[in-house]
Design a protein around this motif. Structure first.
Motif, PDB file in Angstrom:
ATOM      1  N   UNK A 139       0.521  -1.340  -0.089  1.00 29.62           N
ATOM      2  CA  UNK A 139      -0.395   0.131  -0.245  1.00 29.62           C
ATOM      3  C   UNK A 139       0.485   0.972  -0.118  1.00 29.62           C
ATOM      4  N   UNK A 140       0.506   2.104  -1.214  1.00 30.40           N
ATOM      5  CA  UNK A 140       1.224   3.150  -1.211  1.00 30.40           C
ATOM      6  C   UNK A 140       0.089   4.671  -1.084  1.00 30.40           C
ATOM      7  N   UNK A 141      -0.451   4.850   0.139  1.00 34.85           N
ATOM      8  CA  UNK A 141      -1.796   5.766  -0.239  1.00 34.85           C
ATOM      9  C   UNK A 141      -0.696   7.078   0.422  1.00 34.85           C
ATOM     10  N   UNK A 142      -0.738   8.257  -0.475  1.00 33.11           N
ATOM     11  CA  UNK A 142       0.197   9.539  -0.205  1.00 33.11           C
ATOM     12  C   UNK A 142      -1.533  10.777  -0.142  1.00 33.11           C
ATOM     13  N   UNK A 143      -2.146  11.027  -0.183  1.00 37.94           N
ATOM     14  CA  UNK A 143      -2.814  12.204   0.092  1.00 37.94           C
ATOM     15  C   UNK A 143      -4.690  11.804   0.843  1.00 37.94           C
ATOM     16  N   UNK A 144      -5.025  12.995   1.767  1.00 31.49           N
ATOM     17  CA  UNK A 144      -6.199  12.176   1.523  1.00 31.49           C
ATOM     18  C   UNK A 144      -7.425  13.190   0.163  1.00 31.49           C
ATOM     19  N   UNK A 145      -8.242  12.289  -0.145  1.00 26.57           N
ATOM     20  CA  UNK A 145      -8.762  12.660  -1.227  1.00 26.57           C
ATOM     21  C   UNK A 145     -10.268  13.109  -0.248  1.00 26.57           C
ATOM     22  N   UNK A 146     -11.195  13.307   0.356  1.00 26.60           N
ATOM     23  CA  UNK A 146     -12.000  13.710   0.425  1.00 26.60           C
ATOM     24  C   UNK A 146     -12.241  13.361   2.389  1.00 26.60           C
ATOM     25  N   UNK A 147     -13.102  14.499   3.659  1.00 27.92           N
ATOM     26  CA  UNK A 147     -13.154  14.611   4.598  1.00 27.92           C
ATOM     27  C   UNK A 147     -14.706  14.182   4.192  1.00 27.92           C
TER      28      UNK A 147
END
Length: 117
Positions: A1-9
Motif C-alpha cells: 500500500x502506498x497512500x499519499x494524500x487524503x481525497x476527501x473528508x
C-alpha cells in the motif's frame, strides 16, 4: 500500500445551506456537486463532503494550512463573526514553528487553521 494524500473528508451538518455558505464565504472554497448527488467544497484537488444529519452527535476535527498572515486570518474570522475557541497561539507542528487558531463551524465541527513560519 502506498497512500499519499487524503481525497476527501465528510463533515456532519444539520443545515446544509448554512454550512455551504460558511465554507464558501469564510474560506472562499468553491461549492461543487459530487458524483453521488451530494454537495461539497473544493480544496485544490481535495474536497469536503457534507452529510446532512438531524443532530451532530460527534463533531469532527480537522486542520487547514493557510498562506496568509495570522493577523489577517484573525481579522477575517472576526469580520465574519466566526466562533474562535483558541488562539492565535504559537505551536510546533511537524517540528516546524507555526501559529494556529481554532474555530468552530455552525455545527461545532472544530477547524484548526495553521500558518507555518
Amino acid at each position: 500500500m502506498n497512500v499519499r494524500e487524503v481525497e476527501y473528508i465528510t463533515i456532519p451538518v444539520t443545515n446544509l445551506d448554512a454550512s455551504l455558505r460558511f465554507y464558501h464565504e469564510v474560506f472562499d472554497l468553491p461549492i461543487i456537486d459530487l458524483a453521488d448527488g451530494s454537495k461539497g467544497a473544493q480544496l485544490n484537488k481535495h474536497f469536503i463532503k457534507f452529510k446532512s444529519v438531524d443532530h451532530v452527535e460527534y463533531p469532527v476535527e480537522f486542520g487547514f494550512v493557510d498562506k496568509d498572515t495570522m493577523d489577517n486570518i484573525h481579522s477575517h474570522l472576526i469580520n465574519y463573526f466566526v466562533d474562535i475557541v483558541d488562539g492565535p497561539r504559537e505551536t510546533n507542528e511537524l517540528r516546524r514553528k507555526a501559529t494556529s487558531i481554532t474555530i468552530l463551524d455552525p455545527d461545532k465541527n472544530q477547524i484548526e487553521i495553521t500558518v507555518f513560519d
